[in-house]
Design a protein around this motif. Structure first.
Motif, short mmCIF file in Angstrom:
data_model
loop_
_atom_site.label_atom_id
_atom_site.label_comp_id
_atom_site.label_asym_id
_atom_site.label_seq_id
_atom_site.Cartn_x
_atom_site.Cartn_y
_atom_site.Cartn_z
N SER A 39 -5.40 12.00 5.85
CA SER A 39 -6.37 12.54 6.81
C SER A 39 -5.95 12.19 8.22
CB SER A 39 -7.75 11.96 6.50
OG SER A 39 -8.63 12.12 7.58
N THR A 40 -6.31 13.06 9.18
CA THR A 40 -6.08 12.77 10.61
C THR A 40 -7.41 12.74 11.36
OG1 THR A 40 -5.77 15.13 11.03
CG2 THR A 40 -3.78 13.83 10.59
N ASP A 41 -8.48 12.47 10.61
CA ASP A 41 -9.83 12.49 11.18
C ASP A 41 -10.13 11.14 11.85
OD1 ASP A 41 -12.37 13.16 11.83
OD2 ASP A 41 -13.21 12.92 9.82
N GLY A 42 -9.98 11.04 13.16
CA GLY A 42 -10.24 9.79 13.87
C GLY A 42 -9.02 8.90 13.90
N SER A 43 -8.54 8.49 12.74
CA SER A 43 -7.29 7.74 12.63
C SER A 43 -6.44 8.42 11.56
CB SER A 43 -7.58 6.28 12.26
OG SER A 43 -8.19 6.21 10.98
N TYR A 44 -5.24 7.87 11.34
CA TYR A 44 -4.33 8.48 10.37
C TYR A 44 -4.42 7.68 9.07
CZ TYR A 44 -2.58 11.11 14.31
OH TYR A 44 -2.49 11.94 15.40
N SER A 45 -5.00 8.29 8.01
CA SER A 45 -5.16 7.60 6.73
C SER A 45 -3.98 7.92 5.82
CB SER A 45 -6.45 8.06 6.03
OG SER A 45 -7.55 7.79 6.85
N TYR A 46 -3.37 6.86 5.29
CA TYR A 46 -2.23 7.02 4.39
C TYR A 46 -2.50 6.35 3.06
CZ TYR A 46 1.02 8.76 7.97
OH TYR A 46 1.66 9.52 8.90
N TYR A 47 -2.04 7.00 1.99
CA TYR A 47 -2.09 6.40 0.66
C TYR A 47 -0.68 5.93 0.28
CZ TYR A 47 -2.00 6.02 -4.41
OH TYR A 47 -1.81 5.56 -5.68
N PHE A 48 -0.54 4.69 -0.22
CA PHE A 48 0.74 4.15 -0.67
C PHE A 48 0.61 3.58 -2.07
CE2 PHE A 48 1.27 3.89 3.91
CZ PHE A 48 2.60 4.26 4.09
N GLU A 49 1.68 3.66 -2.83
CA GLU A 49 1.76 2.97 -4.12
C GLU A 49 2.31 1.56 -3.89
OE1 GLU A 49 4.11 5.29 -6.85
OE2 GLU A 49 3.03 7.12 -6.33
N THR A 50 1.86 0.61 -4.73
CA THR A 50 2.34 -0.77 -4.64
C THR A 50 2.82 -1.22 -6.01
OG1 THR A 50 0.13 -1.65 -5.09
CG2 THR A 50 0.71 -1.30 -2.79
N THR A 51 3.73 -2.19 -6.02
CA THR A 51 4.27 -2.66 -7.31
C THR A 51 3.28 -3.56 -8.03
OG1 THR A 51 5.38 -4.43 -6.10
CG2 THR A 51 6.70 -2.50 -6.65
N THR A 52 2.43 -4.26 -7.27
CA THR A 52 1.41 -5.13 -7.87
C THR A 52 0.09 -4.89 -7.15
OG1 THR A 52 1.95 -6.90 -6.32
CG2 THR A 52 3.05 -6.97 -8.47
N SER A 53 -0.98 -5.42 -7.72
CA SER A 53 -2.28 -5.34 -7.07
C SER A 53 -2.28 -6.31 -5.88
CB SER A 53 -3.37 -5.72 -8.08
OG SER A 53 -4.62 -5.61 -7.49
N LEU A 54 -2.59 -5.83 -4.67
CA LEU A 54 -2.38 -6.64 -3.46
C LEU A 54 -3.50 -7.64 -3.18
CD1 LEU A 54 -0.88 -4.10 -0.91
CD2 LEU A 54 0.26 -5.49 -2.63
N ARG A 55 -4.73 -7.31 -3.55
CA ARG A 55 -5.88 -8.17 -3.27
C ARG A 55 -6.03 -8.49 -1.78
NH1 ARG A 55 -8.42 -9.58 -7.66
NH2 ARG A 55 -7.41 -10.20 -9.60
N SER A 78 -7.85 -1.31 -1.38
CA SER A 78 -6.66 -1.93 -2.00
C SER A 78 -6.91 -2.23 -3.47
CB SER A 78 -6.23 -3.20 -1.26
OG SER A 78 -7.20 -4.21 -1.41
N GLU A 79 -7.60 -1.32 -4.14
CA GLU A 79 -7.89 -1.49 -5.57
C GLU A 79 -6.68 -1.06 -6.39
OE1 GLU A 79 -11.94 -2.58 -4.79
OE2 GLU A 79 -10.86 -2.57 -6.70
N GLY A 80 -6.35 -1.83 -7.43
CA GLY A 80 -5.27 -1.44 -8.33
C GLY A 80 -3.93 -1.42 -7.62
N LYS A 81 -3.02 -0.59 -8.13
CA LYS A 81 -1.67 -0.53 -7.56
C LYS A 81 -1.56 0.62 -6.57
CE LYS A 81 0.70 -2.78 -11.38
NZ LYS A 81 1.79 -2.72 -12.34
N GLY A 82 -2.48 0.63 -5.63
CA GLY A 82 -2.49 1.64 -4.59
C GLY A 82 -3.30 1.14 -3.42
N VAL A 83 -2.88 1.48 -2.21
CA VAL A 83 -3.58 1.00 -1.02
C VAL A 83 -3.75 2.17 -0.05
CG1 VAL A 83 -1.42 0.24 0.10
CG2 VAL A 83 -3.59 -0.78 0.78
N ILE A 84 -4.91 2.23 0.61
CA ILE A 84 -5.15 3.25 1.64
C ILE A 84 -5.28 2.52 2.97
CG2 ILE A 84 -6.66 5.08 2.45
CD1 ILE A 84 -7.52 5.55 -0.43
N LEU A 85 -4.50 2.98 3.95
CA LEU A 85 -4.47 2.35 5.26
C LEU A 85 -4.93 3.34 6.33
CD1 LEU A 85 -0.91 0.74 5.11
CD2 LEU A 85 -3.06 -0.29 4.36
N ALA A 86 -5.61 2.83 7.34
CA ALA A 86 -5.91 3.61 8.54
C ALA A 86 -4.98 3.12 9.64
CB ALA A 86 -7.37 3.42 8.95
#
Length: 748
Positions: A39-55, A78-86
């Protein structure tokens, strides 16, 4: 009150220095991949895959680096092996691989804010003053004391500050839990704090069990707030916010679980094939989840308000207004010797009475910056800074220091050293401890012995500095220690710890256990870790590997520096029944001063006839592991057979001044043409016709065949610092071979 304000100013300066250091050097680093712009609504939201759960907590500040580009951002999920960042700016639609940095300094920022609030509150400043200057007279009635628990109950009733000195195995958890329960029975509000989740879980578990046995438990009165590490047992009551929510508002709990499951499925779809529909669905789910989490948050605030006993970490307490805006009748800080002084002060300000419990003879708090105020306030504990330890050093107990003086963990042959040298005979053994540990002591290795020094003197020069971390490793001692784990396991022992001062050595042991002992670990509690990670744990058998030895010219600061007494104390006192000290006695006597704890430990074990020397190796190694064999280094049939059957490669380390016998030259020269020979040596060794040479002089010889079979201590002609009997080890491990080759051979 000026003194408290000046303390707070120094604490805030120290915390700011630590924050600046962490911002520059101290981020946690994670690899993320397959990034997609959502998404580009307000900020730029990105989804990434991770090798482990980041907590990583939602809302945390992060930094993303992709090539030469760097962006600040926040964690949305940051639930599971995926993280969403703004992120603040766009990196484009797709990011194949990037590095995510999470800065732990945010927690220190919260503490600085809490200290600002204390400055403005007269009552809180007074509580901090009594903590830092506990010179007020002790008011509890001595004649009424009936037991340890009763004494602590009385002290914490009549005195604003009570320091509890709890050496290992002296019943600290037992005493604190029953003291907290006593306050609960009087309907007092109690806050239980510690730096670690595990410590909070253990203490609350003991407390809940005790209240339950007394048949006085009411659901909601005891609350484990925040992220808990422990699992609820079948017969234990609900105390976590998750359990209470499940019991009291199951529909809200179910709604949360369903949304999280839906999000997990959508993330899996995105990972397989990216589509605009999936992106929109994910963003919609995130909005719904945020609404549900806010409802749950309001419920959790109600849970805190209604509870009489709340257990939470110090970091969570300083960052959550549900805790720091409240006042409690009693605050209990467990493992306070590992908390920063400003954390202890913040905690003390929350309660009318405070109990500070820990052991200032164990490891101090950890801080990274070398700033003088950081050293003063963040790298030493409250017992030292409040002047309590000064009294002990003068041979007296401070009026507000309560010592738990009877240990029930270690067999007396183990505690004999710590009782005398660490605790200056202030701590003794409970009469039951010898008998209760006999079964462990009777088991192999070394049946009927509780404290053993396995002396590695004159077995070779194996102590190296790891290439990447500059931490020390000793391959000989790690293999010997693995064999000790193996013999302990074969004798029926299932609680086994391996501890070392050096992270690289702990990681090497973990590599060996992963490769050779996966199956056994399924039904045994076998852990390899640094001493710092082991504080607060205990095992039936502990193997303490000091690593030190030739060709090093001095022992490391971990074992000889200011905090070395505490580190060695922790290493020993994790043990219940069998303490095995793997150490190079000759090196330690040569390079460690007599007044140092490590030297005292070696001298004590030698004096008590607890030594097992290298010449005894054949007497105690009874059950060879299929993949680790010990044999006489002059018997060469097996190593020559491995060389003859090599399929692809032979790597051989030949230290300076090695002179190979004709037999060795013949075997190495008669290898198959397809077998590539790599020689690690300062000499050229033209007579071996190597395919590759690493011009480096190692201190010990070894051979690795087909990146699988490691022969350590051969050829014998290349060994240094060695005396008979000559022993070699053969390890069948691709992982360890690969690790060692990475240390000595740069990949081209």
């Amino acid at each position: 009150m000026n003194t408290v304000v000046s303390y707070i100013k120094e604490w805030q300066q120290a915390l700011q220095s630590e924050i600046q250091f962490l911002k520059k050097f101290g981020s946690n680093k994670f690899l993320v991949s397959n990034g997609r712009l959502l998404s580009t609504d307000g900020s730029y939201s990105y989804y990434f895959e991770t090798t482990t759960s980041l907590r990583i907590p939602v809302g945390s500040s992060v930094r993303l680096e992709w090539g030469s580009m760097s962006q600040q951002g926040r964690v949305l999920s940051s639930e599971g092996k995926g993280v969403i960042l703004a992120l603040e700016q766009s990196f484009g639609d797709l990011i194949s691989e990037a590095t995510l940095f999470h800065d732990p300094w945010e927690l220190l920022d919260h503490l600085i804010e809490r200290l600002d609030e204390i400055k403005k509150d007269k009552q809180k400043r007074l509580r901090v003053k009594k903590l830092m200057d506990p010179s007020m007279p002790a008011n509890h009635p001595l004649e009424k004391i009936k037991s340890n628990v009763h004494e602590l109950v009385l002290r914490s009733k009549y005195n604003p500050v009570t320091f509890v000195w709890g050496p290992p195995g002296t019943g600290k958890t037992y005493t604190l839990a029953r003291t907290a329960a006593n306050k609960y029975f009087q309907e007092k509000r109690v806050l239980i704090l510690s730096h670690s989740n595990q410590a909070v879980d253990v203490l609350l578990g003991e407390l809940t069990d005790f209240i339950q046995k007394k048949d006085r438990f009411r659901e909601g009165d005891v609350l484990r707030y925040g992220f808990g590490t422990g699992e609820r047992t079948d017969n234990r009551q609900a105390i976590t916010t998750t359990e209470l929510l499940q019991n009291q508002d199951p529909s809200l709990a179910e709604e949360k679980e369903k949304l999280l499951e839906d999000r997990k499925l959508v993330k899996q779809d995105i990972a397989r094939s990216f589509s605009k529909r999936d992106t929109n669905q994910l963003l919609e789910l995130e909005t719904k989840i945020a609404r549900v989490l806010e409802k749950i948050r309001q419920k959790e605030i109600e849970f805190v308000k209604d509870a009489y006993i709340v257990g939470v970490t110090l970091a969570k307490a300083a960052s959550d207004p549900a805790i720091y805006e409240k006042t409690f009748d009693v605050v209990i800080i467990d493992e306070a010797s590992m908390a920063y002084v400003p954390q202890a002060a913040f905690a003390a300000a929350l309660g009318k009475r405070v109990i500070i419990c820990g052991d200032f003879k164990q490891l101090p708090p950890i801080a990274a910056s070398r700033d003088s105020l950081v050293t003063k306030w963040l790298r030493e504990d409250i017992f030292h800074r409040a002047g309590v330890v000064d009294w002990v050093n003068d041979g007296r107990l401070h009026p507000h220091l309560f010592l738990l003086e009877e240990q029930r963990r270690m067999h007396p042959d183990i505690s004999a050293f710590t009782n005398q040298y660490i605790y200056h005979s202030l701590v003794g053994d409970h009469e039951s401890v010898r008998k209760s540990r006999n079964k462990i002591v009777e088991s192999a290795p070394f049946p009927n012995r509780a404290s053993i020094l396995v002396d590695t003197s004159f077995t070779g020069a194996y102590c190296l500095t790891e290439r990447t971390s500059q931490s020390r490793i000793n391959i000989w001692q790690v293999l010997l220690s693995f064999h000790l784990i193996h013999e302990s396991y074969l004798s029926g022992l299932r609680s086994i710890g391996y501890v070392t001062p050096y992270r690289a050595q702990a990681q090497l042991m973990e590599l060996i256990l992963e490769d050779l002992y996966q199956e056994q670990r399924l039904n045994a509690d076998i852990i390899a870790a640094t001493v710092h990670r082991f504080q607060g744990s205990e095992r039936d058998v502990m193997i303490f590997d000091t690593v030190e030895g030739a060709p090093q010219s001095r022992a490391g600061m971990l074992l000889t520096g200011k905090d070395s007494e505490r580190l060695i104390n922790v290493a020993i006192t994790r043990t219940k029944g069998k303490f095995i000290h793997v150490s190079n006695q000759a090196f330690i006597r040569r390079h460690v001063f007599q007044g140092k704890t490590l030297r005292q430990l070696v001298e004590h074990q030698v004096k008590q006839l607890q030594t097992v020397e290298t010449k005894d190796i054949g007497k105690w190694i009874k059950h060879q592991h299929l993949k680790l064999q010990w044999m006489h280094a002059r018997k060469l049939e097996n190593v020559f057979q491995d060389i003859e059957t090599a399929r692809a490669s032979i790597v051989i380390s030949l230290p300076a001044h090695t002179r190979l016998s004709p037999e060795w030259l013949e075997k190495l020269n008669n290898r198959e043409k397809i077998v590539k020979l790599t020689v690690i040596s300062e000499s050229e060794w033209m007579e071996l016709r190597p395919d590759h040479r690493v011009a480096e002089g190692l201190s010990f010889p070894f051979i690795i065949v087909d990146q699988q079979f490691l022969w350590l201590g051969l050829p014998l002609e290349g060994t240094k610092e060695i005396q008979p009997p000559f022993v070699a080890a053969r390890l069948d491990s691709e992982k360890v071979s690969e690790y060692l080759l990475s240390q000595f051979i740069t990949r081209e």
